[in-house]
Design an enzyme around this catalytic site. Structure first.
Site, short mmCIF file in Angstrom:
data_model
loop_
_atom_site.label_atom_id
_atom_site.label_comp_id
_atom_site.label_asym_id
_atom_site.label_seq_id
_atom_site.Cartn_x
_atom_site.Cartn_y
_atom_site.Cartn_z
CB ILE A 226 -8.52 8.50 0.53
CG1 ILE A 226 -8.93 8.64 1.98
CG2 ILE A 226 -8.81 7.12 -0.02
CD1 ILE A 226 -10.43 8.57 2.19
CG HIS B 292 -4.43 3.68 -3.92
ND1 HIS B 292 -5.64 4.29 -3.67
CD2 HIS B 292 -3.73 3.77 -2.76
CE1 HIS B 292 -5.65 4.74 -2.43
NE2 HIS B 292 -4.51 4.44 -1.86
CG ASN C 27 -7.08 2.76 0.37
OD1 ASN C 27 -6.39 3.01 1.35
ND2 ASN C 27 -8.25 3.36 0.18
CG HIS D 296 -0.04 6.28 -0.52
ND1 HIS D 296 -0.82 7.38 -0.21
CD2 HIS D 296 -0.88 5.21 -0.43
CE1 HIS D 296 -2.05 7.01 0.05
NE2 HIS D 296 -2.12 5.68 -0.07
CG HIS E 138 -1.89 1.14 1.24
ND1 HIS E 138 -2.50 1.56 2.40
CD2 HIS E 138 -2.33 1.98 0.28
CE1 HIS E 138 -3.26 2.60 2.14
NE2 HIS E 138 -3.18 2.88 0.86
#
Length: 873
Positions: A873, A725, A729, A539, A534
């Site tokens: 997010i 993602h 997520n 990110h 993740h």
């Protein structure tokens, strides 16, 4: 109510009969700065406080002026730039109060039109107010010999006094650098210069500067509370890492290499990122900011205080389920402490709506239809294919499994699993037959954890490095057949590991130890998922692309237009993560197994990160989960046909790549055009040498010399930022919200005979499990955070969507985007049909929870589906 504060101001020029020649009408859409309370509203009417002097100043100046820049007619006195028209002012600014909800407001502007004005290709804007506003767009109507011209802006405009030159915005046509109208070229270059800055000084909130830095802001060596010293991550071969956005904050007193930070959080959650990278004005993620802040500053200390008086242990599984069915009741003084510090709307998010003094959590989808099926071996294995971390399982190609750790440092780390261990559970196959027929698989958490395990086990956390061997059954499902638990050798790392192998069992002590072994695997998987699958692999690796794109690809550049939607809000959420999630003493260190070594561990894994292998087809082949086969859909044959993440992911991957191919080949007709694109080459050069600079010497980087490489690069970036993602997520709460399914901590090793813990394990297996995994405090904090992070925001933009329909004026890219959107709709229908196919047992599993994480669209909230454009997010 406020009418006395906002008198109507006539257009002075028009009232005097001036400038009555031909005009071009423009429509300006903007959003005035959001207000918080009455005093702010009053102040915002004039952009500052309501003193008489300031009010007069606002009325005397022309608040917002715009000047058109010709793309076709030069200004002899302005070098190689296009002719700049006379200023036009936004009309009737004071007749409209700022909307408290941040809604768009439409204004009119008129520009003088002369014969030598030509066709506008850009405009300059100056904000002479004393506060910022958000400029959405400018549309010019009925421009002679052209028609309407659209300028899509979506940018915050701060007072002009902060900048050395006016802001420039370009019309919505894309140009390669060599094809840019000559009269706009200098403006294009100057805009990029402004965005790059000079690399010095502390950044201010109005800056629009993109620059790089290492992760030297996670620790707090000046703190006198606890051990918050952390190494600098990035910039060395010891701790390589992608770069993050530079803030320029001063160094700490104790360590000049570390950037200062306030602890535990900046009071207003402010950390510099370019203003346009901040969450949108209408975004529910503004709420996210305050919720994360509330968890850290209010809820966490209140719960820590509460558990000095309350038991931190779950009594049984019913006690765990009570978090969703009844809630966790808070002592009165703790509730008062929270209530006094968290605004009421946010408090309602934490507490039940019926007024009880309880923390409330929605029931995770995992146990909505069956409360106990998560315990089965089939579900344990299925989630490796269709859970929240489905990209790690590998087809086992050699036996016994070997380690890639340096034997000079860690000794012999070869697995101790034998063929005899496995033989009893292979349905009549031998190990060699199972390997040759692609029926043995491994979930390998050995090498990632072993280098850190000695230090981890010196803390209150206790764990093993794990290897899980699985067998593909005739019905297409997996079953675990062995779990190896390893710890560092007591005589030193160079002596290798001490390992035990555990086999499936349902009854007695062996059944309990098997249950614990699966829990240790799940703890390792939860930590690896959060820190690597993740955080690192989506990110962190994308942030350098965002920085490089804004520094070197003009907004006029077609690749900027292609990639920009996939960067939305990422720098903002990453900054929040550095403030409260992955920082020293933050939520990740508190609630996940690696603790203070969390980011170090992700840095160690980054050493093996390879950009081209982030492409889904390449990744599947590398892990042995697919083989290349031109006769199969997508050119791959999956070794497990019912692998939901791969099956659905390949549909999305191919759709993205087709869209990117159609887009890129429209602007680049030849490979030579790639080589000659100066902005593109500088973008790629800096991305490799600086953004991912710790890996710049790797031979696998694309050379960016042809269209195929550019298409693959852009497809990988979009895949990571959107579908990958989404897959790792938005299932966090649906799967991990039930903490016993995906525990984040283990606190003791397998009990040894003759100890009270062993006797407890014999007597009460479920109690033994609960005493081993995540306790109440960390569970409550973890659930509070992953529930927030698993939600879609109210203004989410999903794959195939654009914020503005006029994002480009080029017809073929617009058609290609519509084609992409229709393809995604077709894919979603296909995925829904698959989830109703009872022959595909891995899509729903024993828990009867369909795999929906790669459905392209979603409603807002906690849905467990939907692919946003970006890591928002």
């Amino acid at each position: 109510m406020f009418s006395n504060l906002v008198p109507t101001v006539p257009n002075v020029s028009n009232s005097l009969g001036l400038n009555k020649g031909p005009k071009i009408k423009g429509t300006v859409v903007l959003i005035k700065k959001n207000m918080v309370d009455f005093s702010d509203v009053v102040g915002s009417v004039v952009g500052v406080t309501t003193s008489v002097v300031d009010l007069a100043t606002e009325f005397l100046v022309e608040g917002i002026t715009l000047q058109l820049v010709s793309a076709t007619n030069a200004d002899p006195g302005n070098g190689l730039k296009g002719k700049v028209g006379k200023p036009g002012s936004v009309e009737n600014w004071f007749t409209s109060l700022p909307n408290l909800t941040g809604a768009e407001t439409v204004f009119t502007v008129h520009f003088d039109y002369e014969e030598d004005t030509g066709v506008p290709g850009a405009f300059l804007i100056k904000n002479n107010h004393l506060t910022e506003f958000f400029l959405v767009r400018l549309t010019l109507h009925d421009v002679p010999n052209h028609g309407d011209i659209h300028f899509v802006c979506n940018s915050w405009i701060y007072p002009a006094s902060y900048y050395k030159r006016p802001r420039v915005f370009f019309a919505n046509k894309a140009y390669l650098p060599s094809e840019t109208p000559q009269l706009l070229l200098k403006y294009r270059e100057e805009e990029l210069e402004d965005l790059r800055g000079d690399g010095t000084g502390e950044r201010q909130k109005w800056d629009r500067i993109y620059d790089y830095d290492v992760y030297n802001d996670l620790g707090n060596p000046d703190s006198i509370i606890g051990d918050l010293v952390r190494p600098v991550i990035g910039g060395s071969s010891t701790y390589p890492y992608p770069r993050r956005g530079r803030t320029g904050r001063p160094p700490t007193s104790s360590d000049p290499k570390s950037e200062s930070r306030m602890f535990p959080l900046e009071p207003s959650f402010e950390i510099y990122i370019p203003r346009d990278e901040r969450f949108g004005h209408l975004k529910m993620a503004d709420f996210l900011t305050y919720m994360l802040k509330a968890v850290n500053q209010n809820l966490r200390p209140a719960l820590e205080y509460a558990f000095t008086f309350l038991s931190n242990e779950f009594k049984d599984f019913e006690d765990v389920r009570e978090l969703y069915e009844g809630g966790f009741k808070l002592p009165g003084d703790v509730l008062n402490s929270i209530s006094n510090q968290i605004p009421t709307p946010m408090l309602r998010e934490f507490l039940r709506s019926d007024g009880e003094q309880t923390l409330r959590y929605p029931t995770p989808r995992l146990i909505q239809k069956n409360k106990s099926a998560w315990m089965t071996d089939e579900e344990f294995a299925r989630e490796m294919l269709a859970g929240v971390n489905p990209g790690l399982i590998q087809c086992l190609k050699e036996f016994p499994p070997k380690s890639k750790l340096d034997p000079n440092v860690y000794g012999d780390q070869t697995s101790t699993v034998t063929k005899q261990h496995l033989a009893v559970n292979l349905d009549g196959c031998s190990v060699d037959e199972a390997i040759n027929n692609n029926r043995l698989f491994i979930l390998d958490h050995h090498d990632a954890y072993m280098p850190f395990l000695r230090r981890i086990n010196e803390t209150s956390n206790k764990a093993y490095a794990t290897r899980t061997i699985l067998f593909l059954k005739g019905d297409g499902t997996l079953k675990p057949v062995a779990i190896e638990l390893s710890i560092p050798h007591p005589d030193g790392d160079k002596f290798g590991a001490e390992s035990t192998v555990h086999l499936p069992a349902e009854q007695g002590v062996e059944g309990t130890i098997w249950l614990l072994a699966k829990a240790y695997v799940s703890v390792n998987d939860a930590g690896y998922h959060q820190l690597v699958s993740h955080w690192l692999n989506t990110h962190a690796v994308i942030e350098p692309f965002i920085i490089a794109t804004n520094r070197h690809l003009s907004v006029l550049h077609p690749i900027h237009k292609l990639l920009h939607p996939h960067y939305r809000d990422t720098m903002n959420i990453n900054a929040l993560a550095r403030q409260s999630l992955v920082n020293a003493g933050g939520i990740i260190e508190l609630t996940f197994l690696p603790g203070k070594y969390a980011i170090e561990m992700s840095s160690a894994v980054y050493k093996n990160w390879v950009f081209p292998e982030q492409a889904l087809p390449v990744d599947l082949v590398k892990r042995g989960m697919a083989v290349e086969d031109p006769s199969c859909p997508h050119g791959l044959r999956l070794v497990i046909e019912d692998y939901p993440f791969a099956v659905d992911g390949l549909e999305i991957w191919d759709a993205i790549k087709t869209w990117v191919h159609d887009y890129v080949t429209f602007y680049y007709k030849t490979d030579e055009a790639i080589k000659q694109d100066s902005e593109l080459q500088e973008w790629w050069k800096e991305l490799v040498k600086v953004g991912h600079g710790d890996k710049q010497d790797e031979p696998w980087w694309f050379k960016m010399q042809n269209r195929e490489e550019l298409i693959e690069t852009c497809t990988i970036v979009i895949w990571i930022a959107s579908a990958l993602h989404a897959a790792v997520n938005f299932g966090q709460y649906p799967y991990g919200g039930y903490i016993v399914n995906r525990p984040t901590l283990s606190r003791r090793l397998v009990p040894k005979k003759g100890t009270p813990e062993y006797d407890e394990m014999v007597k009460s297996p479920h109690v033994a499990l609960l005493r081993t995994i995540t306790p109440k405090l960390q569970t409550l904090i973890d659930l509070s955070v992953i529930e927030i992070l698993s939600r879609h925001t109210s203004d989410e933009l999903y794959l195939g969507q654009r914020e503005d329909e006029h994002w480009t004026s080029d017809a073929k890219p617009l058609e290609a985007l519509k084609k992409f959107g229709k393809k995604l709709e077709e894919i979603e229908k296909k995925l829904i049909e698959r989830n109703h196919d009872e022959n595909l047992r891995n899509r729903n599993g024993p828990v009867n929870m369909p795999y929906t994480l790669l459905y392209p669209k979603s409603e807002k909230g906690l849905t467990g589906q939907g692919i946003p454009n970006s890591i928002s997010i």
